[in-house]
Design a protein around this motif. Structure first.
Motif, PDB file in Angstrom:
ATOM      1  N   ALA A 185      66.223  63.753 151.149  1.00  0.00           N
ATOM      2  CA  ALA A 185      66.499  63.198 149.826  1.00  0.00           C
ATOM      3  C   ALA A 185      67.138  64.221 148.882  1.00  0.00           C
ATOM      4  O   ALA A 185      68.135  63.908 148.224  1.00  0.00           O
TER       5      ALA A 185
ATOM      6  N   GLY B  19      60.384  60.461 150.589  1.00  0.00           N
ATOM      7  CA  GLY B  19      61.677  61.093 150.335  1.00  0.00           C
ATOM      8  C   GLY B  19      62.122  60.896 148.903  1.00  0.00           C
ATOM      9  O   GLY B  19      62.542  61.841 148.215  1.00  0.00           O
TER      10      GLY B  19
ATOM     11  N   GLY C 225      62.043  62.794 155.153  1.00  0.00           N
ATOM     12  CA  GLY C 225      62.519  62.184 153.914  1.00  0.00           C
ATOM     13  C   GLY C 225      62.545  63.171 152.770  1.00  0.00           C
ATOM     14  O   GLY C 225      63.468  63.169 151.945  1.00  0.00           O
ATOM     15  N   SER C 226      61.533  64.048 152.730  1.00  0.00           N
ATOM     16  CA  SER C 226      61.427  65.005 151.629  1.00  0.00           C
ATOM     17  C   SER C 226      62.556  66.025 151.606  1.00  0.00           C
ATOM     18  O   SER C 226      62.944  66.490 150.535  1.00  0.00           O
TER      19      SER C 226
END
Length: 416
Positions: free
Chosen positions: A371, A240, A367-368
């Motif tokens: 974030a 992330g 997470g990617s």
């Protein structure tokens, strides 16, 4: 089995296979990163707000997160090569359509679909590596394979800003749309042949019979493993942070540090180059060291936090500091991924590699896309890019703690 493939030097076929998956995944990264590179120009042309532009990044990762686990399970069922070629074909179709997007919603839908069709790619590639490389070569092969992620960032930042300046952002998108076709053709021929460590589709019982397990049975076994969960937590925070800072870097350099888009592209190309070198070095160290892979992953990941802080505190107008900290952040953001990707298949039984890597990749992608959303919300509430980056710099520290509880699979080592 080809003994030369199992031991000693790499064979020509292994090199071709690695080149095939490298190019296929490179294309996946070029297409997914295309929007973050052209976003500063495109949002002005399309009259989008920064938040609307950022939602295109989020849309991809939502689609990707939805299909990474089913994609890994399908790869275990139908074969890694088939699922990888299907993902590249999907990229070709969607990127061609994005050249002609007219408004916010059709572009958003296409970015979401691009994420959906890309879901199986990483699990399929990592599965192919386990079929063609033994344990004494696997981390090095994974490290070389991983270079395509940051090399994709370098490639798109080398051509896209220049094309945008002279011909507009649609032309840059059009050039990007040509890459998947070449990758599809090359990967189709490069991945031919029988691997020395073929995928296992069944489990040998005590009576000698081979029983094929259902996809759900494999999934239940996959998640009943502490190391799998620790790698999932690692991916949630570390991946992330990696893609949060990467996707926002061009915008940060242009809007906050006041550099032009070409300078931002050059800086991110340096980011890509340093990350390429660091990932190969990480794989070589892991294959030639007596230390465990998870220990090396934790060491490499610990580098990430100070590099984010250095990048965030880069003084306006200081080109030398921009290039230094961008390059340093490339090392911090990507060096650990060679080992964590390798661990995602090494903690899995041979018939569950796609499923396990897909499960872990779900957390990577959550997470990617969370974030960038977090960064956007922090920017909206504080008005400070620096505060946003400093907040995200805490994430790798959490991931380092999770890595300390990972243990490699003894079963996998016995097969080496």
């Amino acid at each position: 089995m080809d003994n030369s493939a199992a031991h000693g030097k790499w064979t020509g076929r292994q090199i071709m296979v690695l080149a095939g998956i490298w190019l296929a995944f490179l294309i996946s990264f070029i297409t997914r990163l295309s929007w973050s590179t052209i976003m500063p120009s495109a949002i002005d042309s399309l009259h989008f707000t920064v938040q609307q532009g950022n939602s295109y990044l989020t849309a991809f990762y939502i689609g990707y997160a939805i299909t990474v686990l089913p994609g890994g399970m399908l790869a275990d069922k139908f074969g890694y090569k088939k699922l990888l070629l299907a993902a590249v074909l999907g990229n070709l179709i969607v990127m061609g359509a994005m050249v002609f997007m007219q408004g916010y919603w059709d572009g958003l839908a296409l970015r979401f679909i691009l994420g959906l069709v890309s879901g199986p790619d990483l699990s399929a590639c990592l599965g192919i590596i386990t079929e063609w490389f033994d344990g004494k070569k696997r981390a090095t092969a994974t490290g070389i394979f991983n270079t395509c992620t940051s090399f994709g960032l370098t490639v798109i930042n080398l051509y896209a800003p220049t094309v945008m300046v002279h011909y507009g952002w649609r032309a840059a998108m059009g050039v990007t749309a040509l890459f998947p076709l070449a990758a599809l053709i090359f990967a189709y021929f490069a991945l031919r042949g029988n691997p020395p460590f073929p995928q296992q589709f069944g489990i040998k019982e005590a009576n000698g019979q081979i029983e094929t397990e259902t996809a759900m049975t494999r999934l239940k076994k996959a998640i009943n493993n502490r190391s799998v969960w620790m790698l999932a937590i690692t991916g949630l925070f570390a991946t992330g942070a990696k893609w949060g800072v990467t996707n926002w870097a061009n915008l940060f350099i242009v809007k906050n540090l006041k550099f032009d888009v070409v300078t931002a592209g050059t800086a991110m190309s340096i980011f890509g180059i340093t990350s390429v070198i660091s990932m190969v070095v990480a794989g070589w160290i892991s294959d030639h060291s007596k230390w465990s892979r998870h220990a090396w992953a934790a060491i490499f990941m610990a580098i990430f936090t100070p590099t984010i802080i250095g990048f965030a505190l880069t003084p306006q107008g200081s080109l030398g500091m921009l290039y230094f900290w961008t390059g340093a952040m490339g090392v911090g953001a990507f060096m650990f991924s060679t080992i964590t990707n390798n661990l995602s298949v090494e903690v899995a039984p041979a018939d569950q590699r796609g499923t396990v890597s897909g499960f872990i990749n779900v957390f990577n992608q959550v997470g990617s896309f969370l974030a960038p959303v977090l960064l956007g919300q922090l920017l909206a509430s504080t008005g400070s890019y620096v505060t946003s980056y400093l907040t995200i710099s805490v994430f790798p520290i959490i991931a380092v703690v999770a890595l300390l509880f990972v243990r490699e699979s003894d079963a996998d080592k016995n097969n080496q």
